[in-house]
Design a protein around this motif. Structure first.
Motif, PDB file in Angstrom:
ATOM      1  N   LYS A   1      20.662  22.643   0.754  1.00  0.00           N
ATOM      2  CA  LYS A   1      21.992  22.083   1.012  1.00  0.00           C
ATOM      3  C   LYS A   1      21.919  21.092   2.167  1.00  0.00           C
ATOM      4  CE  LYS A   1      24.760  24.603   3.869  1.00  0.00           C
ATOM      5  NZ  LYS A   1      25.439  25.737   4.528  1.00  0.00           N
ATOM      6  N   ALA A   2      22.938  20.254   2.264  1.00  0.00           N
ATOM      7  CA  ALA A   2      23.111  19.451   3.473  1.00  0.00           C
ATOM      8  C   ALA A   2      23.764  20.373   4.493  1.00  0.00           C
ATOM      9  CB  ALA A   2      23.999  18.242   3.188  1.00  0.00           C
ATOM     10  N   SER A   3      23.114  20.551   5.646  1.00  0.00           N
ATOM     11  CA  SER A   3      23.650  21.441   6.680  1.00  0.00           C
ATOM     12  C   SER A   3      24.852  20.783   7.361  1.00  0.00           C
ATOM     13  CB  SER A   3      22.575  21.714   7.737  1.00  0.00           C
ATOM     14  OG  SER A   3      22.363  20.534   8.500  1.00  0.00           O
TER      15      SER A   3
ATOM     16  N   LEU B   1      19.448  11.953   9.562  1.00  0.00           N
ATOM     17  CA  LEU B   1      18.184  11.582   8.926  1.00  0.00           C
ATOM     18  C   LEU B   1      17.919  10.081   8.882  1.00  0.00           C
ATOM     19  CD1 LEU B   1      18.224  13.949   5.789  1.00  0.00           C
ATOM     20  CD2 LEU B   1      16.952  14.295   7.900  1.00  0.00           C
ATOM     21  N   SER B   2      18.872   9.279   9.338  1.00  0.00           N
ATOM     22  CA  SER B   2      18.725   7.829   9.187  1.00  0.00           C
ATOM     23  C   SER B   2      19.441   7.084  10.310  1.00  0.00           C
ATOM     24  CB  SER B   2      19.313   7.411   7.833  1.00  0.00           C
ATOM     25  OG  SER B   2      19.414   6.004   7.728  1.00  0.00           O
ATOM     26  N   GLY B   3      18.965   5.887  10.600  1.00  0.00           N
ATOM     27  CA  GLY B   3      19.618   5.036  11.601  1.00  0.00           C
ATOM     28  C   GLY B   3      20.779   4.241  11.024  1.00  0.00           C
TER      29      GLY B   3
ATOM     30  N   GLY C   1       8.767  12.284   7.743  1.00  0.00           N
ATOM     31  CA  GLY C   1       9.288  13.053   8.871  1.00  0.00           C
ATOM     32  C   GLY C   1      10.727  13.517   8.708  1.00  0.00           C
ATOM     33  N   ARG C   2      11.225  13.582   7.460  1.00  0.00           N
ATOM     34  CA  ARG C   2      12.615  14.010   7.257  1.00  0.00           C
ATOM     35  C   ARG C   2      12.738  15.515   7.014  1.00  0.00           C
ATOM     36  NH1 ARG C   2      12.461   8.311   7.739  1.00  0.00           N
ATOM     37  NH2 ARG C   2      14.526   7.791   8.512  1.00  0.00           N
ATOM     38  N   VAL C   3      11.628  16.188   6.705  1.00  0.00           N
ATOM     39  CA  VAL C   3      11.604  17.661   6.704  1.00  0.00           C
ATOM     40  C   VAL C   3      10.287  18.107   7.304  1.00  0.00           C
ATOM     41  CG1 VAL C   3      13.063  18.019   4.652  1.00  0.00           C
ATOM     42  CG2 VAL C   3      10.581  17.869   4.374  1.00  0.00           C
TER      43      VAL C   3
ATOM     44  N   PRO D   1      22.306  -2.425   1.291  1.00  0.00           N
ATOM     45  CA  PRO D   1      21.083  -1.807   0.780  1.00  0.00           C
ATOM     46  C   PRO D   1      20.103  -1.317   1.849  1.00  0.00           C
ATOM     47  CG  PRO D   1      21.049  -4.181   0.365  1.00  0.00           C
ATOM     48  CD  PRO D   1      22.357  -3.873   1.021  1.00  0.00           C
ATOM     49  N   LEU D   2      19.597  -0.111   1.656  1.00  0.00           N
ATOM     50  CA  LEU D   2      18.386   0.307   2.361  1.00  0.00           C
ATOM     51  C   LEU D   2      17.226  -0.266   1.561  1.00  0.00           C
ATOM     52  CD1 LEU D   2      20.474   3.015   2.632  1.00  0.00           C
ATOM     53  CD2 LEU D   2      18.601   3.653   4.137  1.00  0.00           C
ATOM     54  N   LYS D   3      16.002  -0.095   2.060  1.00  0.00           N
ATOM     55  CA  LYS D   3      14.895  -0.501   1.205  1.00  0.00           C
ATOM     56  C   LYS D   3      13.722   0.452   1.309  1.00  0.00           C
ATOM     57  CE  LYS D   3      13.356  -4.030   4.390  1.00  0.00           C
ATOM     58  NZ  LYS D   3      13.818  -5.320   4.881  1.00  0.00           N
TER      59      LYS D   3
ATOM     60  N   PHE E   1      13.807   7.781  -4.450  1.00  0.00           N
ATOM     61  CA  PHE E   1      12.562   7.829  -3.685  1.00  0.00           C
ATOM     62  C   PHE E   1      12.420   9.193  -3.008  1.00  0.00           C
ATOM     63  CE2 PHE E   1      10.491   7.247   0.519  1.00  0.00           C
ATOM     64  CZ  PHE E   1       9.224   6.868   0.095  1.00  0.00           C
ATOM     65  N   TYR E   2      13.467   9.652  -2.353  1.00  0.00           N
ATOM     66  CA  TYR E   2      13.368  10.912  -1.614  1.00  0.00           C
ATOM     67  C   TYR E   2      13.565  12.150  -2.479  1.00  0.00           C
ATOM     68  CZ  TYR E   2      13.012   8.582   2.915  1.00  0.00           C
ATOM     69  OH  TYR E   2      12.562   7.846   3.987  1.00  0.00           O
ATOM     70  N   ALA E   3      14.450  12.090  -3.475  1.00  0.00           N
ATOM     71  CA  ALA E   3      14.680  13.289  -4.307  1.00  0.00           C
ATOM     72  C   ALA E   3      13.552  13.448  -5.325  1.00  0.00           C
ATOM     73  CB  ALA E   3      16.036  13.217  -4.990  1.00  0.00           C
TER      74      ALA E   3
ATOM     75  N   SER F   1       7.488   4.018   2.959  1.00  0.00           N
ATOM     76  CA  SER F   1       8.537   4.423   3.886  1.00  0.00           C
ATOM     77  C   SER F   1       9.840   3.734   3.498  1.00  0.00           C
ATOM     78  CB  SER F   1       8.134   4.064   5.314  1.00  0.00           C
ATOM     79  OG  SER F   1       7.981   2.663   5.406  1.00  0.00           O
ATOM     80  N   THR F   2      10.869   3.968   4.297  1.00  0.00           N
ATOM     81  CA  THR F   2      12.159   3.332   3.999  1.00  0.00           C
ATOM     82  C   THR F   2      12.716   2.720   5.283  1.00  0.00           C
ATOM     83  OG1 THR F   2      13.356   5.406   4.465  1.00  0.00           O
ATOM     84  CG2 THR F   2      12.731   4.972   2.166  1.00  0.00           C
ATOM     85  N   SER F   3      13.627   1.788   5.126  1.00  0.00           N
ATOM     86  CA  SER F   3      14.315   1.307   6.318  1.00  0.00           C
ATOM     87  C   SER F   3      15.791   1.082   6.024  1.00  0.00           C
ATOM     88  CB  SER F   3      13.655   0.055   6.882  1.00  0.00           C
ATOM     89  OG  SER F   3      13.814  -0.989   5.976  1.00  0.00           O
TER      90      SER F   3
ATOM     91  N   ILE G   1      24.710  20.098  -2.516  1.00  0.00           N
ATOM     92  CA  ILE G   1      23.568  20.981  -2.753  1.00  0.00           C
ATOM     93  C   ILE G   1      22.600  20.239  -3.665  1.00  0.00           C
ATOM     94  CG2 ILE G   1      24.678  23.243  -2.421  1.00  0.00           C
ATOM     95  CD1 ILE G   1      25.189  23.299  -5.427  1.00  0.00           C
ATOM     96  N   PHE G   2      21.364  20.630  -3.660  1.00  0.00           N
ATOM     97  CA  PHE G   2      20.420  19.897  -4.506  1.00  0.00           C
ATOM     98  C   PHE G   2      19.184  20.698  -4.843  1.00  0.00           C
ATOM     99  CE2 PHE G   2      18.153  18.664  -0.574  1.00  0.00           C
ATOM    100  CZ  PHE G   2      19.203  18.675   0.343  1.00  0.00           C
ATOM    101  N   MET G   3      18.491  20.172  -5.859  1.00  0.00           N
ATOM    102  CA  MET G   3      17.284  20.819  -6.379  1.00  0.00           C
ATOM    103  C   MET G   3      16.162  19.790  -6.345  1.00  0.00           C
ATOM    104  SD  MET G   3      17.015  21.896 -10.375  1.00  0.00           S
ATOM    105  CE  MET G   3      16.713  20.370 -11.241  1.00  0.00           C
TER     106      MET G   3
END
Ligand code: X90
Length: 280
Positions: free
Chosen positions: A188-190, A86-88, A168-170, A25-27, A263-265, A58-60, A155-157
């Motif tokens: 899209k995911a590049s 985008l993530s560690g 800081g992700r976009v 899990p992330l949180k 959380f992000y979408a 935020s997230t970790s 791809i996403f909306m």
């Protein structure tokens, strides 16, 4: 072969039925509360609480130890992570994999950087399972999943990119484009595993049409489609019908996104993972 599949929780997968599987899990963290992205978290309640919360959120990512406990005692581990762009998470999983092999000579652990998240990770997980059930060796599974993941896309909306921008992700300028009422940003995911905006659409209908156009132009010719949504089943169903109208043998599944992706979408968001021509 004794194989366990591991994915971080951005894959929105809690179990694989009988197949050995664990989610790391992330949180999601605010000054008041933590929401671990596990089966116990009520995602609807989280989204509602965060909408009313005006502090920083935020997230970790999971730690290497979190991954080690997910690996458990399996002889062979294949682990799929959210994009290293985008993530560690990928980095933590790699440290765990190296420790795992060092601490237990003979055991194997492989980590796939999805360069994506959500439903595209789901496709990889399903493929790893299929390869294992077909009796492929560990090395063959690693090679084949690397190849397969080059033939899938995301791809996403999004209606809002507030949490992506705040963390800081976009770039803020990208988030602004989506901030207007009625505007849906199609992205899209590049290839590098970052968020790439494609088009601003006025209204959901236009966004759904745009998503299908893009999916085709990125190589969809029929095959699997996985749709994850944030309390927007209506859009997911409508998209599914549009795909089926053109590809009657498409194999489509719809499901709610879990905590990290929700959380992000953000509410109304929808992520689509799909197979491209040549996916085997
Ligand atoms: O390490 C962490 O704290 C997690 C950070 C994750 C950041 C991105 C999550 C994205 C979730 C929304 C859009 C999809 C973007 C995919 C681009 C590759 C889903």
């Amino acid at each position: 072969m004794d194989l366990k599949i591991i994915a971080d929780s951005s894959a929105d997968t809690l179990s694989l039925g009988e197949f050995p599987f664990a989610s790391a899990p992330l949180k999601i963290v605010t000054a008041e509360k933590e929401y671990p992205d596990t089966a116990d978290t009520d995602v609807y309640q989280m989204v509602e609480e965060l909408a009313r919360y005006h502090g920083r959120s935020s997230t970790s990512c999971p730690s290497p130890d979190d991954f080690l406990s997910a690996f458990g005692e399996a002889e062979n581990v294949v682990c799929v992570t959210i994009t290293s762009g985008l993530s560690g998470t990928y980095n933590a999983a790699c440290i765990a994999a190296q420790d795992y092999e060092e601490q237990h000579p003979g055991r194997r652990a492989f980590v796939l950087d999805s360069l994506s998240t959500g439903p595209e990770m789901r496709l990889s997980i399903e493929k790893i399972r299929e390869l294992a059930e077909n009796g492929e060796s560990f090395d063959a599974i690693c090679e084949k999943i690397k190849e397969y993941s080059k033939h899938t896309g995301l791809i996403f909306m999004l209606e809002s990119l507030k949490n992506l921008a705040n963390n800081g992700r976009v770039k803020p300028i990208v988030a602004k484009a989506a901030g207007l009422l009625g505007i849906r940003l199609v992205c899209k995911a590049s290839d590098e595993g970052t968020l790439e905006p494609i088009e601003k659409c006025r209204g959901e209908k236009r966004a759904l049409a745009c998503l299908l156009d893009k999916m085709k132009s990125f190589g969809y010719v029929g095959g699997k489609v996985r749709i994850g949504h944030v309390f927007n089943e209506a859009a997911a169903n409508e998209f599914k019908e549009k795909v089926l109208a053109e590809f009657k043998d498409a194999e489509i599944e719809i499901y709610p996104l879990r905590a990290l992706c929700s959380f992000y979408a953000e509410k109304g968001g929808m992520l689509i993972g799909f197979e491209k021509a040549g996916a085997v």
